[in-house]
Scaffold this active site. Structure first.
Site, short mmCIF file in Angstrom:
data_model
loop_
_atom_site.label_atom_id
_atom_site.label_comp_id
_atom_site.label_asym_id
_atom_site.label_seq_id
_atom_site.Cartn_x
_atom_site.Cartn_y
_atom_site.Cartn_z
N HIS A 1 -6.92 6.27 -12.27
CA HIS A 1 -7.21 5.86 -10.89
C HIS A 1 -8.52 6.41 -10.34
O HIS A 1 -8.97 5.98 -9.28
CB HIS A 1 -6.03 6.26 -9.98
CG HIS A 1 -5.75 5.25 -8.92
ND1 HIS A 1 -4.58 5.21 -8.20
CD2 HIS A 1 -6.50 4.22 -8.43
CE1 HIS A 1 -4.63 4.21 -7.32
NE2 HIS A 1 -5.78 3.60 -7.44
N ASP B 1 0.89 3.19 -4.51
CA ASP B 1 0.86 4.41 -5.34
C ASP B 1 2.02 5.33 -4.95
O ASP B 1 2.42 5.37 -3.79
CB ASP B 1 -0.48 5.14 -5.07
CG ASP B 1 -0.92 6.02 -6.23
OD1 ASP B 1 -0.06 6.71 -6.80
OD2 ASP B 1 -2.12 6.03 -6.53
N HIS C 1 1.46 8.46 -5.28
CA HIS C 1 0.66 9.63 -4.90
C HIS C 1 -0.41 9.25 -3.88
O HIS C 1 -0.83 8.10 -3.82
CB HIS C 1 -0.02 10.23 -6.13
CG HIS C 1 0.91 10.48 -7.28
ND1 HIS C 1 1.14 9.53 -8.25
CD2 HIS C 1 1.70 11.52 -7.59
CE1 HIS C 1 2.02 10.00 -9.13
NE2 HIS C 1 2.38 11.20 -8.75
N ASP D 1 -3.55 10.59 -3.82
CA ASP D 1 -4.88 10.62 -4.44
C ASP D 1 -5.94 11.08 -3.44
O ASP D 1 -7.03 10.53 -3.37
CB ASP D 1 -5.23 9.26 -5.05
CG ASP D 1 -4.27 8.87 -6.17
OD1 ASP D 1 -3.49 9.73 -6.63
OD2 ASP D 1 -4.31 7.70 -6.60
N HIS E 1 -8.41 11.86 -10.96
CA HIS E 1 -7.62 10.68 -10.53
C HIS E 1 -6.74 11.01 -9.33
O HIS E 1 -6.21 10.07 -8.71
CB HIS E 1 -6.78 10.10 -11.69
CG HIS E 1 -5.51 10.84 -11.99
ND1 HIS E 1 -4.41 10.22 -12.57
CD2 HIS E 1 -5.16 12.13 -11.82
CE1 HIS E 1 -3.45 11.12 -12.72
NE2 HIS E 1 -3.86 12.28 -12.29
N ASP F 1 -1.63 1.20 -8.38
CA ASP F 1 -1.30 2.19 -9.41
C ASP F 1 0.10 1.84 -9.92
O ASP F 1 1.05 1.78 -9.13
CB ASP F 1 -1.34 3.58 -8.77
CG ASP F 1 -1.22 4.71 -9.80
OD1 ASP F 1 -0.49 4.52 -10.80
OD2 ASP F 1 -1.84 5.77 -9.59
N ASP G 1 2.20 3.53 -11.21
CA ASP G 1 3.23 4.54 -10.93
C ASP G 1 3.83 4.40 -9.54
O ASP G 1 4.77 5.11 -9.19
CB ASP G 1 2.74 5.97 -11.22
CG ASP G 1 1.77 6.53 -10.19
OD1 ASP G 1 1.79 6.11 -9.03
OD2 ASP G 1 1.00 7.43 -10.56
N GLU H 1 -3.83 2.98 -14.45
CA GLU H 1 -2.94 4.01 -15.01
C GLU H 1 -1.96 3.47 -16.07
O GLU H 1 -0.96 4.13 -16.37
CB GLU H 1 -2.18 4.77 -13.91
CG GLU H 1 -3.07 5.54 -12.94
CD GLU H 1 -3.55 6.90 -13.47
OE1 GLU H 1 -3.06 7.35 -14.53
OE2 GLU H 1 -4.45 7.48 -12.83
MN LIG Z 1 -3.00 6.84 -8.12
#
Ligand SMILES: [Mn+2]
Length: 302
Positions: free
Chosen positions: A97, A120, A122, A124, A137, A224, A226, A269
């Protein structure tokens, strides 16, 4: 609108080899066959340059493999800007990312008031000071709002590329303390899993897009993998339980594709080395197929 496919085969923004194989894995899952279904308006526009591993080895643990990230994001920002300048819609497949530093810098040069939907688990939003890992990332949105390492902030020109209010998070559920502080201090808009469960993704995306219309002339989707529930995708480096369903991810894509101000999308990712088979790349190819279908039905694809 013509679509410019750009691949970013690198892993230097995080610690697990394999995201460099992400674009190839998605291609093997049938990406070009997907493109063919939507006609000749989709072209292979370019691949971001990546330094060899021996050139990125370094001791700095607060900003791991910085030279490698700088090299690729600088090159990527030119590719993205050129694609938009030619009237094309950049469709990117990564890569970790941190590549978004280049994507955002390139889009920013093409459109001064840029917004982003950040799908996402997260935030980031770490800086070298707040990052627990030193993995870049985890930093692209901090870089985008002008925080952290100056050489990263300066990719594509000095200064912040986004205002905090031009960011919308979807699916956030694993946030570091320094990130939480920035989110609260800067008033960044977050739709977490509770919001999605309580209100439904349709309502959230309607609101998110209407909000972006006020703060940005154009927006892009940074997806992303994830952000999805880890039961759907195993080939990701930092899985977080209780994620977004495939159906809700499709709602996100539909609401983006629906909009005239939607100018680019990236899928990041994908790490085929972390799973048996190619499941995460197959899911990614399916999501790109959905996105193109929605864009075509709104005549954004010729
Ligand atoms: Mn990310």
């Amino acid at each position: 609108m013509n679509i410019a496919y750009i691949s970013v085969p690198y892993w230097y923004g995080q610690g697990k080899r394999g995201t460099d194989l992400g674009p190839k894995a998605v291609e093997e899952a049938g990406l070009f066959e997907t493109f063919e279904r939507y006609g000749e308006s989709i072209e292979r526009f370019g691949e971001a340059a990546v330094l060899p591993e021996r050139a990125v080895w370094e001791e700095d643990t607060s900003l791991k493999r910085l030279e490698g990230v700088l090299h690729t994001t600088n090159d990527l920002h030119h590719l993205v800007r050129d694609a938009v300048d030619q009237g094309k819609f950049p469709l990117l497949v990564g890569g970790d990312h941190s590549m978004a530093i280049g994507t955002i810098a390139g889009l920013k040069q093409a459109t001064p008031r840029l917004g982003v939907i950040w799908f996402d688990a997260h935030a980031d939003l770490n800086t070298p000071d707040s990052s627990p890992s030193g993995n870049i990332h985890g930093m692209p949105l901090a870089v985008a709002i002008g925080e952290g390492e100056e050489r990263l902030v300066s990719v594509g020109g000095a200064g912040a590329k986004l205002l905090p209010e031009q960011i919308v998070y979807i699916g956030l559920r694993d946030v570091d303390p320094g990130e939480q502080q920035l989110i609260e201090e800067r008033g960044i808009r977050v739709y977490g899993m509770n919001d999605i469960r309580e209100r439904g993704m349709e309502a959230i995306m309607e609101e998110a897009v209407r909000y972006l219309e006020e703060v940005a002339d154009h927006f892009y989707l940074s997806f992303d993998l994830d952000g999805l529930d880890p039961s759907i995708v195993q080939g990701i480096g930092t899985p977080v339980a209780d994620g977004i369903s495939l159906e809700d991810a499709q709602v996100v894509l539909k609401h983006c594709a629906d909009h005239a101000r939607f100018i680019a999308a990236e899928f990041v990712e994908v790490n085929p080395l972390l799973e048996e088979g190619n499941g995460t790349a197959i899911v990614t190819n399916g999501l790109i197929d959905n996105l193109l279908e929605y864009m075509q039905s709104h005549r954004l694809v010729k």
